[in-house]
Design a protein around this motif. Sequence first.
Motif, PDB file in Angstrom:
ATOM      1  N   ILE A  89       0.843  -1.200   0.000  1.00 19.46           N
ATOM      2  CA  ILE A  89       0.000   0.000   0.000  1.00 19.46           C
ATOM      3  C   ILE A  89       0.877   1.250   0.000  1.00 19.46           C
ATOM      4  CG2 ILE A  89      -1.639   1.371   1.352  1.00 19.46           C
ATOM      5  CD1 ILE A  89      -2.777  -1.347   2.352  1.00 19.46           C
ATOM      6  N   ALA A  90       1.858   1.276   0.883  1.00 21.97           N
ATOM      7  CA  ALA A  90       2.738   2.443   0.971  1.00 21.97           C
ATOM      8  C   ALA A  90       3.478   2.670  -0.342  1.00 21.97           C
ATOM      9  CB  ALA A  90       3.725   2.273   2.125  1.00 21.97           C
ATOM     10  N   ALA A  91       3.938   1.598  -0.972  1.00 20.64           N
ATOM     11  CA  ALA A  91       4.648   1.720  -2.253  1.00 20.64           C
ATOM     12  C   ALA A  91       3.727   2.262  -3.340  1.00 20.64           C
ATOM     13  CB  ALA A  91       5.231   0.374  -2.666  1.00 20.64           C
ATOM     14  N   PHE A 110     -12.447   3.183 -13.736  1.00 23.17           N
ATOM     15  CA  PHE A 110     -12.013   2.112 -12.844  1.00 23.17           C
ATOM     16  C   PHE A 110     -10.660   2.360 -12.169  1.00 23.17           C
ATOM     17  CE2 PHE A 110     -14.972   0.117 -15.824  1.00 23.17           C
ATOM     18  CZ  PHE A 110     -15.894  -0.397 -14.930  1.00 23.17           C
ATOM     19  N   ASN A 111      -9.599   2.548 -12.948  1.00 22.54           N
ATOM     20  CA  ASN A 111      -8.264   2.622 -12.353  1.00 22.54           C
ATOM     21  C   ASN A 111      -8.055   3.846 -11.464  1.00 22.54           C
ATOM     22  OD1 ASN A 111      -7.731   1.022 -15.172  1.00 22.54           O
ATOM     23  ND2 ASN A 111      -6.493   0.242 -13.498  1.00 22.54           N
ATOM     24  N   VAL A 112      -8.440   5.015 -11.928  1.00 28.32           N
ATOM     25  CA  VAL A 112      -8.243   6.228 -11.117  1.00 28.32           C
ATOM     26  C   VAL A 112      -9.055   6.174  -9.822  1.00 28.32           C
ATOM     27  CG1 VAL A 112      -8.562   8.731 -11.052  1.00 28.32           C
ATOM     28  CG2 VAL A 112      -7.480   7.663 -13.033  1.00 28.32           C
ATOM     29  N   PRO A 113     -10.338   5.784  -9.859  1.00 29.53           N
ATOM     30  CA  PRO A 113     -11.067   5.678  -8.584  1.00 29.53           C
ATOM     31  C   PRO A 113     -10.466   4.670  -7.609  1.00 29.53           C
ATOM     32  CG  PRO A 113     -12.624   5.812 -10.386  1.00 29.53           C
ATOM     33  CD  PRO A 113     -11.255   5.652 -11.001  1.00 29.53           C
ATOM     34  N   LEU A 114      -9.932   3.564  -8.138  1.00 29.98           N
ATOM     35  CA  LEU A 114      -9.264   2.604  -7.258  1.00 29.98           C
ATOM     36  C   LEU A 114      -8.055   3.248  -6.589  1.00 29.98           C
ATOM     37  CD1 LEU A 114      -9.477  -0.614  -9.464  1.00 29.98           C
ATOM     38  CD2 LEU A 114     -10.565  -0.273  -7.230  1.00 29.98           C
ATOM     39  N   ASN A 115      -7.288   4.021  -7.350  1.00 31.09           N
ATOM     40  CA  ASN A 115      -6.137   4.733  -6.780  1.00 31.09           C
ATOM     41  C   ASN A 115      -6.585   5.749  -5.738  1.00 31.09           C
ATOM     42  OD1 ASN A 115      -4.382   3.315  -8.409  1.00 31.09           O
ATOM     43  ND2 ASN A 115      -4.170   4.947  -9.910  1.00 31.09           N
ATOM     44  N   ASP A 116      -7.684   6.437  -6.002  1.00 30.90           N
ATOM     45  CA  ASP A 116      -8.192   7.441  -5.063  1.00 30.90           C
ATOM     46  C   ASP A 116      -8.598   6.806  -3.735  1.00 30.90           C
ATOM     47  OD1 ASP A 116      -7.758   9.411  -6.957  1.00 30.90           O
ATOM     48  OD2 ASP A 116      -9.861   9.510  -7.592  1.00 30.90           O
ATOM     49  N   ALA A 127      -5.559   5.793  -1.726  1.00 27.12           N
ATOM     50  CA  ALA A 127      -4.865   6.951  -1.142  1.00 27.12           C
ATOM     51  C   ALA A 127      -5.420   7.323   0.228  1.00 27.12           C
ATOM     52  CB  ALA A 127      -4.973   8.149  -2.079  1.00 27.12           C
ATOM     53  N   THR A 128      -6.630   6.874   0.546  1.00 26.34           N
ATOM     54  CA  THR A 128      -7.276   7.283   1.797  1.00 26.34           C
ATOM     55  C   THR A 128      -7.024   6.346   2.970  1.00 26.34           C
ATOM     56  OG1 THR A 128      -9.352   6.104   1.334  1.00 26.34           O
ATOM     57  CG2 THR A 128      -9.150   8.358   0.477  1.00 26.34           C
ATOM     58  N   VAL A 129      -6.424   5.189   2.736  1.00 28.41           N
ATOM     59  CA  VAL A 129      -6.247   4.227   3.831  1.00 28.41           C
ATOM     60  C   VAL A 129      -4.865   4.346   4.458  1.00 28.41           C
ATOM     61  CG1 VAL A 129      -7.865   2.568   2.840  1.00 28.41           C
ATOM     62  CG2 VAL A 129      -5.442   2.312   2.384  1.00 28.41           C
ATOM     63  N   LEU A 181      -8.552  -3.867   1.907  1.00 28.41           N
ATOM     64  CA  LEU A 181      -8.652  -3.109   0.666  1.00 28.41           C
ATOM     65  C   LEU A 181      -7.561  -3.528  -0.319  1.00 28.41           C
ATOM     66  CD1 LEU A 181      -9.927  -0.733  -0.956  1.00 28.41           C
ATOM     67  CD2 LEU A 181      -8.141   0.689   0.045  1.00 28.41           C
ATOM     68  N   TRP A 182      -6.361  -3.778   0.179  1.00 26.19           N
ATOM     69  CA  TRP A 182      -5.218  -4.104  -0.667  1.00 26.19           C
ATOM     70  C   TRP A 182      -5.474  -5.345  -1.512  1.00 26.19           C
ATOM     71  CZ3 TRP A 182      -1.609  -1.948  -3.119  1.00 26.19           C
ATOM     72  CH2 TRP A 182      -0.466  -2.622  -3.547  1.00 26.19           C
ATOM     73  N   ALA A 183      -6.030  -6.380  -0.919  1.00 24.23           N
ATOM     74  CA  ALA A 183      -6.296  -7.612  -1.674  1.00 24.23           C
ATOM     75  C   ALA A 183      -7.273  -7.342  -2.815  1.00 24.23           C
ATOM     76  CB  ALA A 183      -6.843  -8.692  -0.744  1.00 24.23           C
ATOM     77  N   ASN A 184      -8.322  -6.596  -2.541  1.00 24.32           N
ATOM     78  CA  ASN A 184      -9.300  -6.249  -3.581  1.00 24.32           C
ATOM     79  C   ASN A 184      -8.691  -5.311  -4.616  1.00 24.32           C
ATOM     80  OD1 ASN A 184     -11.396  -7.795  -2.518  1.00 24.32           O
ATOM     81  ND2 ASN A 184     -11.996  -6.147  -1.133  1.00 24.32           N
ATOM     82  N   TYR A 185      -7.902  -4.358  -4.143  1.00 24.79           N
ATOM     83  CA  TYR A 185      -7.255  -3.393  -5.040  1.00 24.79           C
ATOM     84  C   TYR A 185      -6.366  -4.115  -6.043  1.00 24.79           C
ATOM     85  CZ  TYR A 185      -4.192   0.371  -6.625  1.00 24.79           C
ATOM     86  OH  TYR A 185      -3.482   1.247  -7.400  1.00 24.79           O
ATOM     87  N   LEU A 186      -5.525  -5.010  -5.557  1.00 22.47           N
ATOM     88  CA  LEU A 186      -4.613  -5.750  -6.451  1.00 22.47           C
ATOM     89  C   LEU A 186      -5.383  -6.489  -7.543  1.00 22.47           C
ATOM     90  CD1 LEU A 186      -2.005  -7.253  -3.982  1.00 22.47           C
ATOM     91  CD2 LEU A 186      -1.550  -5.602  -5.800  1.00 22.47           C
ATOM     92  N   ALA A 187      -6.418  -7.193  -7.147  1.00 20.79           N
ATOM     93  CA  ALA A 187      -7.190  -7.980  -8.117  1.00 20.79           C
ATOM     94  C   ALA A 187      -7.913  -7.073  -9.107  1.00 20.79           C
ATOM     95  CB  ALA A 187      -8.186  -8.873  -7.391  1.00 20.79           C
TER      96      ALA A 187
END
Length: 133
Positions: A13-15, A80-86, A89-91, A101-107
């Motif tokens: 997440i930090a990366a 899709f991609n930009v909202p996922l990044n947004d 950024a909040t966590v 969130l990270w597991a879902n984000y990656l997939a």
Amino acid sequence: MSALARLEPAQGIAAMQAINITVINPLFMAVFLGTAATCSLTCSLLGVSSFFRWHQPGTAYLLLGSLLYLVGTLGVTIVFNVPLNDVLATVEPDSASGANLWANYLANWTLWNHIRTAAALAAAASLMAALCY
């Protein structure tokens, strides 16, 4: 994304948060938005013009390539991609909600990135086919 997936969730997440912050710079934004604007305008004009010259060879390829770029590349990025990044950024990287969130984000991010890449390649192929006519 495969390399980030190998990290502990907090590190991944930090990366990714650092990548998303670092990439927002004048040079990248000029190239990214300039290319997107130029391609969007060109594809929009080609798509509209294809309806007026439908009887000419290769017109279907112009329309298909234009739609693939506008919907499959630009649309997927925006929707899709930009909202996922947004959301990422909040966590807080080391929180429990961050790990979930990270597991879902990656997939999801990887899926939509593959769709975006396939659409870009198909758009390029279709537009090149139109040039052959």
